[in-house]
Design a protein around this motif. Sequence first.
Motif, PDB file in Angstrom:
ATOM      1  N   THR A  92       0.845  -1.189   0.000  1.00 33.31           N
ATOM      2  CA  THR A  92       0.000   0.000   0.000  1.00 33.31           C
ATOM      3  C   THR A  92       0.883   1.242   0.000  1.00 33.31           C
ATOM      4  N   GLY A  94       0.825   3.476   2.078  1.00 34.27           N
ATOM      5  CA  GLY A  94       1.268   3.725   3.442  1.00 34.27           C
ATOM      6  C   GLY A  94       2.667   3.199   3.690  1.00 34.27           C
ATOM      7  N   ASP A  97       5.213   5.222   0.766  1.00 35.70           N
ATOM      8  CA  ASP A  97       5.451   6.631   1.103  1.00 35.70           C
ATOM      9  C   ASP A  97       6.504   6.802   2.199  1.00 35.70           C
ATOM     10  N   SER A 138       0.956   6.005   9.945  1.00 38.94           N
ATOM     11  CA  SER A 138       0.130   7.156   9.584  1.00 38.94           C
ATOM     12  C   SER A 138      -0.914   6.824   8.513  1.00 38.94           C
ATOM     13  N   ASP A 139      -0.833   5.629   7.954  1.00 41.10           N
ATOM     14  CA  ASP A 139      -1.769   5.184   6.919  1.00 41.10           C
ATOM     15  C   ASP A 139      -1.784   3.666   6.994  1.00 41.10           C
ATOM     16  N   ASP A 140      -2.719   3.024   6.276  1.00 40.91           N
ATOM     17  CA  ASP A 140      -2.688   1.564   6.337  1.00 40.91           C
ATOM     18  C   ASP A 140      -1.415   1.067   5.674  1.00 40.91           C
TER      19      ASP A 140
END
Length: 151
Positions: A92, A94, A97, A138-140
Motif C-alpha cells: 500500500t 502507506g 510513502d 500514519s496510513d494503512d
Amino acid sequence: GFSQGSAIRLINSMYMNIEDNDSFATLDVVVLNLFKEDCCFLKNGAAATFLRHDSKIIRIEGQTLPVGVVQDIESYVGKIKITKGDYIIMMTDGVSDCFDNDEGILEDYLRESRVINPQELAENILDEALCRNDGCVSDDMSVIVAKVIKK
C-alpha cells in the motif's frame, strides 16, 4: 464468469452509487498465469508493484484514478513475463510513502535485500518502512510478496 474489465466496471459502479461523494478505493490486482509464465497487473490509483528478478527490479505503476471517482473507469493493464525465482512485491502507499517518496530508495532496498523467504521479505519491508517513519503508522500499511517457484 466475469471478465476482468467487467468486474472492475461493476466495482466502480457500486462505488459511484454511494451517496458519499468522497467514497473511492484503490484497486491493485495481480493475476499470475504459471502455465503461460506471465503476470498481468490491473491498477487503479494503487501504489507501484515491483518484480524482483535476481538483482533487477522492475517497477509497475499505472497513472489511473481510483475506482469510484469517474463513471467511465479506465484501468492500467500491464503484462510481464515471469520466471522461476521472481518475486512479485505489492504494498500500500502507506508503506511506499515511508521511503521518502523517492522511488530509487525503495528499489535499492529491494535490490539489495538478500532475503529469499517471501513472508520474511514482506515483514522486512514493513519493518524498514516503520523504521523510516519513526515507528509511526500514519496510513494503512500492508505488504504482500509472492515468489515464483517451479515444482
